[in-house]
Design a protein around this motif. Structure first.
Motif, mmCIF file in Angstrom:
data_model
loop_
_atom_site.group_PDB
_atom_site.id
_atom_site.type_symbol
_atom_site.label_atom_id
_atom_site.label_comp_id
_atom_site.label_asym_id
_atom_site.label_seq_id
_atom_site.Cartn_x
_atom_site.Cartn_y
_atom_site.Cartn_z
ATOM 1 N N ASP A 3 -15.263 -3.511 -4.723
ATOM 2 C CA ASP A 3 -14.557 -3.823 -3.485
ATOM 3 C C ASP A 3 -13.096 -4.162 -3.740
ATOM 4 O OD1 ASP A 3 -16.851 -3.409 -2.046
ATOM 5 O OD2 ASP A 3 -17.376 -5.531 -1.891
ATOM 6 N N VAL A 4 -12.841 -4.907 -4.799
ATOM 7 C CA VAL A 4 -11.473 -5.272 -5.151
ATOM 8 C C VAL A 4 -10.677 -4.025 -5.534
ATOM 9 C CG1 VAL A 4 -10.038 -6.536 -6.791
ATOM 10 C CG2 VAL A 4 -12.088 -7.612 -5.834
ATOM 11 N N THR A 5 -11.296 -3.128 -6.274
ATOM 12 C CA THR A 5 -10.632 -1.890 -6.684
ATOM 13 C C THR A 5 -10.284 -1.036 -5.470
ATOM 14 O OG1 THR A 5 -11.832 -1.927 -8.774
ATOM 15 C CG2 THR A 5 -10.833 0.163 -8.123
ATOM 16 N N VAL A 6 -11.213 -0.915 -4.536
ATOM 17 C CA VAL A 6 -10.972 -0.147 -3.310
ATOM 18 C C VAL A 6 -9.859 -0.794 -2.505
ATOM 19 C CG1 VAL A 6 -11.974 0.560 -1.111
ATOM 20 C CG2 VAL A 6 -13.291 0.827 -3.211
ATOM 21 N N THR A 8 -7.452 -2.754 -3.565
ATOM 22 C CA THR A 8 -6.188 -2.581 -4.292
ATOM 23 C C THR A 8 -5.657 -1.170 -4.109
ATOM 24 O OG1 THR A 8 -6.858 -4.226 -5.920
ATOM 25 C CG2 THR A 8 -5.083 -2.737 -6.549
ATOM 26 N N SER A 9 -6.539 -0.209 -4.162
ATOM 27 C CA SER A 9 -6.132 1.184 -3.980
ATOM 28 C C SER A 9 -5.565 1.410 -2.582
ATOM 29 C CB SER A 9 -7.323 2.108 -4.224
ATOM 30 O OG SER A 9 -6.967 3.431 -3.983
ATOM 31 N N THR A 14 -0.882 2.014 1.109
ATOM 32 C CA THR A 14 -0.120 1.494 2.248
ATOM 33 C C THR A 14 1.316 1.184 1.842
ATOM 34 O OG1 THR A 14 -2.118 0.565 3.234
ATOM 35 C CG2 THR A 14 -0.020 -0.336 3.983
ATOM 36 N N ILE A 15 1.494 0.555 0.715
ATOM 37 C CA ILE A 15 2.844 0.236 0.235
ATOM 38 C C ILE A 15 3.636 1.517 -0.013
ATOM 39 C CG2 ILE A 15 4.137 -0.741 -1.714
ATOM 40 C CD1 ILE A 15 1.929 -2.927 -1.826
ATOM 41 N N GLU A 16 3.006 2.512 -0.603
ATOM 42 C CA GLU A 16 3.670 3.797 -0.852
ATOM 43 C C GLU A 16 4.063 4.463 0.467
ATOM 44 O OE1 GLU A 16 5.459 6.963 -2.567
ATOM 45 O OE2 GLU A 16 4.818 5.113 -3.557
ATOM 46 N N ARG A 17 3.187 4.407 1.459
ATOM 47 C CA ARG A 17 3.504 4.991 2.778
ATOM 48 C C ARG A 17 4.675 4.258 3.408
ATOM 49 N NH1 ARG A 17 1.594 3.339 7.594
ATOM 50 N NH2 ARG A 17 -0.094 2.225 6.574
ATOM 51 N N TRP A 18 4.666 2.914 3.341
ATOM 52 C CA TRP A 18 5.780 2.142 3.886
ATOM 53 C C TRP A 18 7.090 2.504 3.202
ATOM 54 C CZ3 TRP A 18 3.108 -3.297 3.704
ATOM 55 C CH2 TRP A 18 2.211 -3.413 4.773
ATOM 56 N N HIS A 19 7.029 2.704 1.903
ATOM 57 C CA HIS A 19 8.226 3.082 1.151
ATOM 58 C C HIS A 19 8.748 4.441 1.615
ATOM 59 C CE1 HIS A 19 11.040 3.439 -2.148
ATOM 60 N NE2 HIS A 19 10.522 4.616 -2.411
#
Length: 90
Positions: A3-6, A8-9, A14-19
């Protein structure tokens, strides 16, 4: 742990899309500023002021590129305004 891996992914995506969106928005704003200066130089401050609101409605870089060509190719400010109006209707 999975769950943590999912999570984090998804966060990374999301961060990449925002960038990407922030970079695109910066390029669009820069292009709008250049087009405003070109408009003022080619057709005068009054036309640039009149068209600026239309430029703010355009949020596709390829359309802004087309508008740059129209500024060069248009014989009159009215011709340019007509093309912009057509673009915004579509």
């Amino acid at each position: 742990m999975q769950d943590v891996t999912v999570l984090t992914s998804r966060l990374d995506e999301t961060i990449e899309r925002w960038h990407r969106e922030a970079v695109a928005e910066g390029r669009i704003e820069g292009q709008r500023a250049v087009l405003s200066r070109l408009l003022a130089r080619r057709f005068g401050d009054q036309t640039a002021d009149e068209v600026r609101a239309a430029l703010e409605a355009v949020d596709v870089l390829e359309h802004l590129d087309s508008i740059a060509e129209w500024i060069i190719d248009a014989e009159t400010a009215d011709e340019l305004k007509s093309r912009l109006a057509s673009l915004l209707r579509d």
